[in-house]
Design an enzyme around this catalytic site. Structure first.
Site, short mmCIF file in Angstrom:
data_model
loop_
_atom_site.label_atom_id
_atom_site.label_comp_id
_atom_site.label_asym_id
_atom_site.label_seq_id
_atom_site.Cartn_x
_atom_site.Cartn_y
_atom_site.Cartn_z
N GLU A 104 0.84 -1.21 0.00
CA GLU A 104 0.00 0.00 0.00
C GLU A 104 0.87 1.25 0.00
OE1 GLU A 104 -2.45 -1.13 3.36
OE2 GLU A 104 -3.25 -2.77 2.15
N GLU A 174 4.40 -10.81 0.42
CA GLU A 174 2.97 -10.50 0.37
C GLU A 174 2.54 -10.31 -1.08
OE1 GLU A 174 1.47 -8.77 4.28
OE2 GLU A 174 2.27 -7.09 3.15
C1 PEP Z 1 -1.37 -6.73 5.02
O1 PEP Z 1 -1.89 -5.65 5.09
O2 PEP Z 1 -0.15 -6.84 5.17
C2 PEP Z 1 -2.20 -7.91 4.78
C3 PEP Z 1 -1.62 -9.07 4.58
O3 PEP Z 1 -3.56 -7.72 4.77
P1 PEP Z 1 -4.70 -8.86 4.76
O4 PEP Z 1 -4.30 -9.88 5.77
O5 PEP Z 1 -5.95 -8.14 5.15
O6 PEP Z 1 -4.74 -9.42 3.39
#
Ligand code: PEP
Length: 257
Positions: A104, A174
């Site tokens: 983000e 991620e």
């Molecule tokens: C994050 O913001 O790092 C994340 C993994 O969000 P979520 O678990 O909601 O997908």
């Protein structure tokens, strides 16, 4: 044995009193279920908004295995940067960790690999543990470019560090397509990428460093799927967004170990 970590990223959620309630509930759980990383149990880190840091640091004071961190820091040490927060200020609250390069931040705030390298440097200089986030977007995965994308992010963001500096880093893989979408990477996809990350760390540094690096998975990890993800050899825990905002869910995820 490398550290296992379950980390919560609260993002821009919760008023201060709500954050204190949530952290108190997590602390209560940990007191009843002591964390002992030597027994393979994870450390817990709560990545809170800046305004919660000092209060949450007080809530967790003296509780073994629980830490608080910031979701971002500025690249510079101090000065005329209105609205920014330095790594030194973060450290002065009692926080010990900082997220660097969450997708983000990369996408909404235009943080480049060069900026993230600077943030990593300033975090380390101020005794914070950077949790460096990397991951591909859906188009990149569909085009089969996910390994190259992650490799480039790590090369530019981290692989200029000395071996000693790198040993203080935690990595969070991620995949952007899994963050906040409810679509989780399969355990096989997570394991495959984590093993790849470990392999390129070994190529850049050495096998021991690679073996000791904690690599977390993030992206729609929740109370139901955490155990399956964490069961993989190279998955050392999780960075949890949405599911970290409810004590019950987050504590179930901690228990998944
Ligand atoms: C994050 O913001 O790092 C994340 C993994 O969000 P979520 O678990 O909601 O997908």
């Amino acid at each position: 044995m490398r550290k296992k970590i379950v980390a919560g990223n609260w993002k821009m959620n919760l008023r201060l009193e709500e954050g204190m309630k949530l952290s108190s509930e997590i602390v209560e759980f940990v007191k009843n279920n002591p964390l002992d990383s030597l027994a393979g149990k994870p450390e817990v880190v709560m990545f809170t908004p800046f305004v919660h840091l000092t209060s949450v640091a007080e809530v967790i004071a003296g509780v073994k295995g629980v830490a608080v961190g910031a979701q971002n820091c500025y690249t510079e040490e101090k000065g005329a940067f209105t609205g920014e927060v330095s790594a030194d200020m973060i450290e002065s609250t009692g926080a010990t960790h900082v997220l660097v390069g969450h997708s983000e931040r990369r996408s909404y705030f235009g943080e480049t690999d060069e900026v993230l390298a600077k943030k990593t440097e300033v975090a380390l200089k101020n005794r914070l543990t950077p949790v460096f986030c990397c991951g591909e977007v859906l188009d990149e995965r569909n085009a089969g470019k996910h390994f190259d994308v992650v490799k480039e992010q790590l090369h530019k963001g981290l692989f200029w560090l000395s071996e000693d500096e790198f040993s203080k880093i935690v990595i969070a893989y991620e995949p952007v397509w899994a963050i906040g979408t409810g679509v989780t990477a399969s355990p096989e996809q997570a394991q495959e990428m984590h093993a790849y990350i470990r392999q390129i760390i070994a190529e850049k540094y050495n096998a021991v460093t690679a073996d000791q690096t904690t690599i977390l998975y993030g992206g729609s990890c929740n109370a139901k799927n955490a155990a399956e993800l964490f069961a993989n050899n190279d998955v050392d825990g999780g960075l949890i967004g949405g599911a970290s905002l409810k004590a019950d869910d987050f504590c179930t995820i901690i228990k998944s170990f």
